[in-house]
Design an enzyme around this catalytic site. Structure first.
Site, short mmCIF file in Angstrom:
data_model
loop_
_atom_site.label_atom_id
_atom_site.label_comp_id
_atom_site.label_asym_id
_atom_site.label_seq_id
_atom_site.Cartn_x
_atom_site.Cartn_y
_atom_site.Cartn_z
CG HIS A 160 -22.13 -42.93 -48.50
ND1 HIS A 160 -23.54 -43.01 -48.96
CD2 HIS A 160 -21.73 -44.36 -48.41
CE1 HIS A 160 -23.90 -44.16 -48.76
NE2 HIS A 160 -22.90 -45.06 -48.45
CE LYS A 555 -23.86 -45.43 -60.97
NZ LYS A 555 -23.65 -46.69 -61.79
#
Length: 889
Positions: A160, A555
């Site tokens: 990532h 999120k």
């Protein structure tokens, strides 16, 4: 607004240093490295650069210690007055300074660890040996030993894109680290000291002149090689040393003189080259290459280690007679490789154990070079040969040779096999469904379908070549039904056809959104009755792995509601697994940043629900976290020791009872916090026009231009919706804006809704989950900055949203300080508070440079081309702020 006098500046610097209470040795390192950087800047050939850097540095320090608007406005004016070219140089200077400060801090951490080595820990749970002693006292030594020997810590390295540093920069810092060590041992005033200082100046000059941002995105193959550096430099040798330290602590004077108590408890996984969810550049070909690179690294390490151990076994057959099994092994090895055996026998006369090890090293070489006549078929056969040698030594009375360096080699093989790290594949459930629909319909297969099927063939190839442990875990992201998991087995059968062999697969659901977390127990209850799942459960002794996503859930509903939902999901899944007699491993998709589930792993482990750990803990490690935790051998060993100790302690009846009781007692608080924090979060993110406003007031769009990793920053092209925005840039952008919203937004409102300060303080003292949440938010807010945050928020034409963010930040800070106690954030964590204060004024300088670039870019007319110089300045500042905060995404 007046310029501060020299006395005022010196007073500000003095106050800052007094507040930081920097240990003397660390202060000396910072001053030395800072002074050498100053010399480099003076010699850079850029007239006035050093003076400009100093002007901004002293102005931001003065503004940090003086809350008046005038002090802050002066710092802003200095940053805005630079030409773009000079601002570029100043940004690089501050970024370089952060790398040097980070190095000094790392050196201090290592220094402290070495001073503590062998000393009693204040917290007995801080080491495995201490946790074992505490657990033994609670459940008895036999039960504690069983748990120790079943212990499993499973970090999984991911690609990532959260490491803002170039590999060239990291390498330069490592070289400089070695020079700092050399300087500490060089006689003062001598030629060695002078030479080392000269080399340090040369290295810092190189660091200063090296472009801090990558010119282009790394390929997946580059990412594989970057992670391999961590194995080569630290993990390959550090992990067996951890086992040795623990065994010595438990066995005392008998350590190394008898069979070890400790069994290898570390397993390493990797998504680098295997994670294809949203990354079109990770192909089946890349996965094969990633596995081959990893195998090359571990086999080369084992080859060298076997040679080293063998060369040390100069035990004569008279003093240490070989066993019959060892003699039989020699005959087998000699007949397979007569020329090498004759050479080894000549060099090792009457040293049977040495001869065997040297021939085994030759077989490892053959395995690496794919010499079929001599190569090992799998690591189990190599282990069997090593144990013949070990048993022969032990039987001959050479126990210290049997359980010394040879045991550490055995531990390395048991930990890493011939594959080093298990390659895990991840793909989105929607991709599987799309491909299966096409396959079921028949007709010409698309490029996507062929690639998906080729992945399963690659897994088969990797298993056949490097052993079944080398690959086989297949993660299904956005699992929303049992069919999403069963689809993997259907695709595997399609891939190999009617006559092919289906690879051994452990299909792992990844529950990410709030709704998916709530649905998880029902999905698991359905899938375990699926024939292929049931068969695999039987084959593994009813072992099952379930992954939980921290990033998207945060999120989705905000950090507070997400954390509480994750706890409830874990509790429900663990209870279901207990009923089903399933050995559950929860795989935590934790990021480096707090908004992605980051924070201290050991405290998070101790806050888990009952039976959700049970001696096993698996998590993702990524980006800057990989190098921070595993880049230095001493720090890596301490990290693994702490985490493993927490895993052992988490399953203690007292710890499980504490978590169970607290969850029941404070359930009302949790419900209030979940409901109110989620409503507050939705008030912000679901406001009309929020997504484009977010893209305006943060460098979200520009973050996508950084060459951090091969993976795209967004799933789609639009910024009109957050659904297509990945969690990493969501967190990264708020961090760069010095707001860190992803780590705390909604908590202040949640705590205000509870309202009872005494009750909340009691929860902080008694409820591990709540304490961890408050401490993580304190760290997140400590790295934020009100005045700079307001500058970013002012970039957007939405006073309502800006006020919402500012008000929530102030409310959250107020409640966190009241609950945790003290006169400010992190008052109860002075070491961490010192680290934040050490950096903050310097980060402020880079933030001001970033703001001026961001304003210029935001003023670009619609359809116009952005100024490349301003864009470069912004990207330079992004890299510097990441280095200063030691957090990206």
């Amino acid at each position: 607004m007046h310029d501060p006098t020299p006395t005022e500046v010196l007073d500000a610097v003095g106050r800052l240093e007094a507040e930081q209470e920097i240990p003397e040795q660390m202060r000396a390192d910072v001053r030395l490295l800072g002074s050498l950087l100053g010399q480099v800047l003076r010699e850079s050939g850029s007239t006035g650069l050093f003076e400009d850097v100093e002007r901004l540095r002293t102005a931001t320090i003065h503004a940090y210690t003086d809350p008046s608007p005038e002090a802050f406005d002066r710092a802003v004016a200095i940053a805005d007055a630079f030409t773009v070219a000079r601002a570029d140089e100043v940004a690089r200077a501050f970024t370089c300074y952060f790398h040097l400060v980070n190095l000094a801090e790392e050196k201090h951490r290592v220094r402290v660890l070495r001073e503590r080595d062998g000393q009693p820990e204040r917290d007995p749970r801080g080491t495995i040996a201490g946790a074992y002693a505490e657990l033994s006292a609670e459940i008895g030594e036999d039960a504690a030993r069983d748990r120790l020997q079943a212990l499993r810590f499973h970090p999984v390295f991911t690609a990532h894109p959260t490491e803002a540093r170039r590999r060239a920069v990291s390498t330069s810092i490592r070289r400089l680290s070695g020079l700092v060590d050399d300087l500490s041992t060089a006689p003062q005033g001598g030629s060695a000291e002078q030479r080392t200082r000269r080399l340090m100046l040369e290295e810092i000059d190189t660091l200063w002149r090296t472009a801090p941002i990558r010119p282009e995105k790394p390929s997946p193959k580059d990412e594989v090689r970057a992670v391999m550096a961590v194995f080569d430099d630290t993990l390959f040798t550090s992990v067996p040393e951890i086992y040795r330290r623990v065994d010595d602590a438990l066995q005392g004077v008998d350590g190394g003189d008898r069979a070890p108590v400790v069994r290898p408890f570390v397993r390493v996984g990797t998504w680098v080259g295997g994670d294809r969810d949203g990354n079109p550049f990770v192909t089946a070909k890349i996965s094969r290459k990633a596995a081959a690179i990893a195998s090359e690294h571990v086999l080369l390490g084992l080859e060298r280690a076997t040679q080293r151990v063998g060369r040390g076994l100069t035990l004569d057959a008279t003093t240490t007679p070989p066993s019959d099994e060892l003699l039989a092994l020699w005959e087998r090895l000699r007949s397979a490789d007569e020329d090498t055996a004759a050479e080894v026998a000549k060099r090792s006369p009457n040293e049977p154990h040495r001869r065997i090890l040297l021939l085994l090293a030759r077989k490892i070489t053959a395995t690496r070079t794919r010499d079929a006549d001599l190569a090992y078929r799998d690591p189990e056969h190599f282990l069997a040969d090593l144990r013949v040698v070990q048993q022969s030594l032990a039987a001959a009375g050479a126990a210290r040779q049997a359980y010394g360096a040879l045991q550490e080699l055995i531990w390395q093989v048991e930990t890493y096999g011939f594959h080093l790290a298990e390659l895990e594949v991840r793909q989105h459930s929607a991709v599987h469904a799309k491909v299966l629909a096409e396959l079921d319909a028949g007709g010409t297969r698309s490029e996507l379908t062929e690639e998906v099927l080729e992945v399963f063939r690659a897994i088969s190839y990797i298993q056949e070549r490097f052993g079944p442990r080398a690959a086989g875990r297949y993660i299904v992201s956005f699992t929303q039904s049992a069919d999403d998991l069963a689809n993997v087995h259907r695709l595997a059968r399609y891939a190999v056809g009617e006559t092919g062999t289906v690879p051994v697969l452990d299909v792992i659901p990844l529950f990410e959104t709030f709704a998916d977390l709530q649905a998880a127990p029902g999905i698991l209850a359905e899938i375990v009755d699926h024939p292929e799942f049931a068969s695999r459960l039987d084959a593994t002794g009813r072992r099952l792995e379930v992954m939980l996503g921290y990033s998207d859930s945060s999120k989705d509903v905000g950090p507070v509601a997400a954390n509480l939902a994750l706890y409830e999901a874990q509790a429900a899944i663990a209870a279901w697994a207990q009923e089903q007699r399933i050995e559950l491993t929860l795989f935590h998709g934790r990021g480096g940043a707090l908004g992605r589930g980051g924070g201290p792993a050991n405290s998070a482990i101790l806050a888990q629900p009952p039976h959700s750990v049970d001696g096993r803990f698996k998590l993702t490690e990524q980006g800057e976290v990989i190098f921070a935790r595993y880049g230095d051998a001493d720090i890596a060993m301490r990290h693994v020791d702490q985490v493993a100790a927490a895993i052992l302690t988490a399953s203690a009846p007292s710890n499980e009872e504490r978590n169970r009781t607290a969850a029941e007692r404070f359930a009302g608080i949790a419900q209030t916090m979940e409901t109110t924090s989620r409503a507050r979060f939705f008030e912000l993110v679901k406001a009309p026009g929020f997504a484009p406003w977010f893209a305006t007031v943060t460098p979200m769009e520009e973050v996508g231009l950084l060459a951090l990793g091969s993976r795209p920053a967004r799933r789609g092209l639009s910024v009109e919706s957050l659904e297509d925005l990945r969690a990493i840039p969501w967190v990264f952008a708020w961090t760069q804006a010095r707001i860190n919203l992803a780590g705390w937004f909604g908590l202040g409102t949640a705590l205000e809704a509870v309202g009872d300060e005494a009750l909340l303080k009691d929860a902080y003292a008694q409820w591990p989950l709540f304490r961890t949440m408050i401490d993580n938010v304190a760290m997140s807010l400590a790295k934020a900055d009100d005045r700079i945050a307001r500058q970013y928020l002012a970039l957007g034409d939405r006073d309502d949203l800006a006020a919402l963010v500012s008000d929530e930040m102030a409310l959250t800070r107020d409640w966190v300080v009241r609950i945790a106690g003290g006169d400010g954030l992190l008052a109860n964590k002075p070491v961490l508070q010192r680290a934040v204060k050490l950096r903050s004024p310097y980060v402020d300088a880079l933030s001001l440079l970033q703001l001026r670039a961001l304003r210029a870019l935001r003023e670009t007319p619609a359809g116009g081309n952005a100024d490349p110089e301003q864009q470069r300045l912004l990207l330079l500042s992004v890299s510097g702020v990441a280095a200063g905060l030691q957090n990206t995404g």
